[in-house]
Design a protein around this motif. Sequence first.
Motif, PDB file in Angstrom:
ATOM      1  N   ASN A   1       0.827  -1.208   0.000  1.00  0.00           N
ATOM      2  CA  ASN A   1       0.000   0.000   0.000  1.00  0.00           C
ATOM      3  C   ASN A   1       0.861   1.257   0.000  1.00  0.00           C
ATOM      4  O   ASN A   1       0.508   2.260  -0.636  1.00  0.00           O
ATOM      5  CB  ASN A   1      -0.929  -0.004   1.209  1.00  0.00           C
ATOM      6  CG  ASN A   1      -1.915   1.141   1.192  1.00  0.00           C
ATOM      7  OD1 ASN A   1      -2.732   1.285   0.285  1.00  0.00           O
ATOM      8  ND2 ASN A   1      -1.844   2.000   2.204  1.00  0.00           N
ATOM      9  N   ASN A   2       2.006   1.218   0.705  1.00  0.00           N
ATOM     10  CA  ASN A   2       2.935   2.354   0.655  1.00  0.00           C
ATOM     11  C   ASN A   2       3.401   2.610  -0.772  1.00  0.00           C
ATOM     12  O   ASN A   2       3.498   3.768  -1.217  1.00  0.00           O
ATOM     13  CB  ASN A   2       4.145   2.086   1.550  1.00  0.00           C
ATOM     14  CG  ASN A   2       3.824   2.195   3.024  1.00  0.00           C
ATOM     15  OD1 ASN A   2       2.784   2.733   3.414  1.00  0.00           O
ATOM     16  ND2 ASN A   2       4.702   1.690   3.867  1.00  0.00           N
ATOM     17  N   LEU A   3       3.698   1.524  -1.490  1.00  0.00           N
ATOM     18  CA  LEU A   3       4.120   1.671  -2.880  1.00  0.00           C
ATOM     19  C   LEU A   3       2.978   2.215  -3.745  1.00  0.00           C
ATOM     20  O   LEU A   3       3.209   3.005  -4.663  1.00  0.00           O
ATOM     21  CB  LEU A   3       4.609   0.334  -3.430  1.00  0.00           C
ATOM     22  CG  LEU A   3       6.059  -0.047  -3.115  1.00  0.00           C
ATOM     23  CD1 LEU A   3       6.343  -1.480  -3.537  1.00  0.00           C
ATOM     24  CD2 LEU A   3       7.036   0.910  -3.786  1.00  0.00           C
ATOM     25  N   ARG A   4       1.752   1.800  -3.461  1.00  0.00           N
ATOM     26  CA  ARG A   4       0.607   2.341  -4.217  1.00  0.00           C
ATOM     27  C   ARG A   4       0.478   3.842  -4.005  1.00  0.00           C
ATOM     28  O   ARG A   4       0.148   4.580  -4.930  1.00  0.00           O
ATOM     29  CB  ARG A   4      -0.676   1.631  -3.795  1.00  0.00           C
ATOM     30  CG  ARG A   4      -0.779   0.197  -4.287  1.00  0.00           C
ATOM     31  CD  ARG A   4      -2.132  -0.412  -3.963  1.00  0.00           C
ATOM     32  NE  ARG A   4      -2.162  -1.809  -4.356  1.00  0.00           N
ATOM     33  CZ  ARG A   4      -1.810  -2.816  -3.552  1.00  0.00           C
ATOM     34  NH1 ARG A   4      -1.404  -2.555  -2.312  1.00  0.00           N
ATOM     35  NH2 ARG A   4      -1.855  -4.055  -3.995  1.00  0.00           N
ATOM     36  N   GLN A   5       0.720   4.284  -2.774  1.00  0.00           N
ATOM     37  CA  GLN A   5       0.667   5.718  -2.500  1.00  0.00           C
ATOM     38  C   GLN A   5       1.759   6.456  -3.265  1.00  0.00           C
ATOM     39  O   GLN A   5       1.545   7.564  -3.769  1.00  0.00           O
ATOM     40  CB  GLN A   5       0.806   5.973  -0.991  1.00  0.00           C
ATOM     41  CG  GLN A   5      -0.338   5.425  -0.160  1.00  0.00           C
ATOM     42  CD  GLN A   5      -1.688   5.954  -0.599  1.00  0.00           C
ATOM     43  OE1 GLN A   5      -1.863   7.159  -0.791  1.00  0.00           O
ATOM     44  NE2 GLN A   5      -2.645   5.062  -0.794  1.00  0.00           N
ATOM     45  N   LEU A   6       2.941   5.831  -3.362  1.00  0.00           N
ATOM     46  CA  LEU A   6       4.011   6.416  -4.182  1.00  0.00           C
ATOM     47  C   LEU A   6       3.596   6.464  -5.644  1.00  0.00           C
ATOM     48  O   LEU A   6       3.871   7.432  -6.353  1.00  0.00           O
ATOM     49  CB  LEU A   6       5.300   5.605  -4.036  1.00  0.00           C
ATOM     50  CG  LEU A   6       6.211   5.918  -2.857  1.00  0.00           C
ATOM     51  CD1 LEU A   6       7.426   5.005  -2.878  1.00  0.00           C
ATOM     52  CD2 LEU A   6       6.642   7.376  -2.881  1.00  0.00           C
ATOM     53  N   GLY A   7       2.938   5.389  -6.097  1.00  0.00           N
ATOM     54  CA  GLY A   7       2.462   5.368  -7.475  1.00  0.00           C
ATOM     55  C   GLY A   7       1.443   6.457  -7.750  1.00  0.00           C
ATOM     56  O   GLY A   7       1.471   7.088  -8.812  1.00  0.00           O
TER      57      GLY A   7
ATOM     58  N   TYR B   1       3.113  15.826  -3.720  1.00  0.00           N
ATOM     59  CA  TYR B   1       1.866  15.167  -4.116  1.00  0.00           C
ATOM     60  C   TYR B   1       1.479  14.056  -3.142  1.00  0.00           C
ATOM     61  O   TYR B   1       0.566  13.283  -3.408  1.00  0.00           O
ATOM     62  CB  TYR B   1       2.014  14.593  -5.526  1.00  0.00           C
ATOM     63  CG  TYR B   1       2.457  15.642  -6.515  1.00  0.00           C
ATOM     64  CD1 TYR B   1       1.545  16.509  -7.101  1.00  0.00           C
ATOM     65  CD2 TYR B   1       3.805  15.788  -6.828  1.00  0.00           C
ATOM     66  CE1 TYR B   1       1.962  17.491  -7.987  1.00  0.00           C
ATOM     67  CE2 TYR B   1       4.230  16.771  -7.715  1.00  0.00           C
ATOM     68  CZ  TYR B   1       3.302  17.614  -8.288  1.00  0.00           C
ATOM     69  OH  TYR B   1       3.724  18.600  -9.156  1.00  0.00           O
ATOM     70  N   MET B   2       2.171  13.998  -2.007  1.00  0.00           N
ATOM     71  CA  MET B   2       1.844  13.033  -0.967  1.00  0.00           C
ATOM     72  C   MET B   2       1.239  13.771   0.220  1.00  0.00           C
ATOM     73  O   MET B   2       1.190  14.992   0.264  1.00  0.00           O
ATOM     74  CB  MET B   2       3.102  12.270  -0.539  1.00  0.00           C
ATOM     75  CG  MET B   2       3.739  11.462  -1.657  1.00  0.00           C
ATOM     76  SD  MET B   2       5.255  10.623  -1.158  1.00  0.00           S
ATOM     77  CE  MET B   2       4.628   9.429   0.011  1.00  0.00           C
TER      78      MET B   2
ATOM     79  N   ALA C   1       4.387   1.124 -13.688  1.00  0.00           N
ATOM     80  CA  ALA C   1       4.169   2.493 -14.152  1.00  0.00           C
ATOM     81  C   ALA C   1       2.697   2.857 -14.257  1.00  0.00           C
ATOM     82  O   ALA C   1       2.357   4.040 -14.320  1.00  0.00           O
ATOM     83  CB  ALA C   1       4.867   2.712 -15.497  1.00  0.00           C
ATOM     84  N   ASP C   2       1.812   1.862 -14.271  1.00  0.00           N
ATOM     85  CA  ASP C   2       0.380   2.154 -14.303  1.00  0.00           C
ATOM     86  C   ASP C   2      -0.197   2.352 -12.910  1.00  0.00           C
ATOM     87  O   ASP C   2      -1.400   2.570 -12.752  1.00  0.00           O
ATOM     88  CB  ASP C   2      -0.377   1.055 -15.048  1.00  0.00           C
ATOM     89  CG  ASP C   2      -0.338  -0.287 -14.309  1.00  0.00           C
ATOM     90  OD1 ASP C   2       0.472  -0.425 -13.366  1.00  0.00           O
ATOM     91  OD2 ASP C   2      -1.109  -1.186 -14.685  1.00  0.00           O
ATOM     92  N   GLY C   3       0.651   2.250 -11.878  1.00  0.00           N
ATOM     93  CA  GLY C   3       0.212   2.455 -10.507  1.00  0.00           C
ATOM     94  C   GLY C   3      -0.138   1.184  -9.775  1.00  0.00           C
ATOM     95  O   GLY C   3      -0.428   1.231  -8.570  1.00  0.00           O
ATOM     96  N   SER C   4      -0.115   0.029 -10.428  1.00  0.00           N
ATOM     97  CA  SER C   4      -0.437  -1.236  -9.769  1.00  0.00           C
ATOM     98  C   SER C   4       0.793  -1.800  -9.069  1.00  0.00           C
ATOM     99  O   SER C   4       1.934  -1.472  -9.401  1.00  0.00           O
ATOM    100  CB  SER C   4      -0.968  -2.243 -10.796  1.00  0.00           C
ATOM    101  OG  SER C   4       0.020  -2.537 -11.773  1.00  0.00           O
ATOM    102  N   VAL C   5       0.544  -2.666  -8.088  1.00  0.00           N
ATOM    103  CA  VAL C   5       1.619  -3.274  -7.308  1.00  0.00           C
ATOM    104  C   VAL C   5       1.445  -4.786  -7.324  1.00  0.00           C
ATOM    105  O   VAL C   5       0.328  -5.296  -7.199  1.00  0.00           O
ATOM    106  CB  VAL C   5       1.607  -2.767  -5.852  1.00  0.00           C
ATOM    107  CG1 VAL C   5       2.637  -3.512  -5.003  1.00  0.00           C
ATOM    108  CG2 VAL C   5       1.878  -1.271  -5.807  1.00  0.00           C
TER     109      VAL C   5
END
Length: 334
Positions: free
Chosen positions: A49-55, A99-100, A308-312
């Motif tokens: 989920n942290n990575l999704r927020q980065l995405g 943007y976070m 790059a599409d925001g998925s993890v």
Amino acid sequence: MTPRNHRPPLGFTLVEVLVVIGVIGVLVALLLPAVQSARESARRMSCGNNLRQLGLAAQNFLSANGHFPPATIARPTPDDPRAPWTFYRWSALASVSPYMENEAVYDAIDLDSPLYVGQNLNPVHEPIVRTIVPELLCPSDLGLRVSDEFGPTNYAFCTGSGTDGAPHDTDGVGYENSRTRPGQITDGLSNTALASESLLGQSNGGLDDPHDVQREYKFTTSHLLSNSRCDASRQWNITEPRGFSWVNGEYRCAMYNHHLPPNAPTPDCLGVFLISFNPPVTPENRLRPYGWRTARSVHPGGVNVLRADGSVALVDDTIDPDAWRALATVADGD
């Protein structure tokens, strides 16, 4: 004379007590691994989920700027034209920070001012770069500061397949001063790595002490990385552990590549552009960081990768090396 309704007192023999204790012990032994597995599963999901927020932050950066964030920034210092361009060195994590959430922290970052002055941390940035950002730490890892000057990070942006370990002009989404647009990612956004995770470093001391290849890296005095050069190196990081700074756009901290497979048994290897006659050393390339640094985690069996599409997705440690490198490239037709 014994009363008609009298019964002997109830009780347990020693054997019965031991049997009950044994049964309880077996149940606990069976239950604990399941509890630990459930907890790690929850931590892995939180890490993803942290990575999704980065995405999401990277997508917002893309909407505002028309390109994905550069993995690192390099530019001349106005007051000192001889200073290495890498003194700016702001990471993609710093670039997407507006943007976070936690705006009070991120609004204080000044990307127009170099991170370093005279090879020392720029004093104007000291309060902000020391901040620990919980969203940049994987809950499965140490969760501790590994540098007195900086806040740490478990997450790094991908520079590509890592052919020669260069940080510039690579085949990935992010690299030095990159401005990659979605249209340039012809391999497909869902097939291209944007970021992943890596373990925080811990130094085991001297050169002859045992080293943990998952948490330590080797260092060479040249930017010309090779398997033989890295294997022969006896220099291990001592003072600046991996992931020590979330604002630093370098392979020790907030950049990685896919030269080595995830959680490789081979240690990561870093170098620096310091001495060269062809091409000659200039402020633009002096101290430019090179490296073979892969994704690493303590999640059983793999690492989380942000695409790059925001998925993890969790990528298995046993992934084919060619497929792993293909995941890092933007336009190789693979």
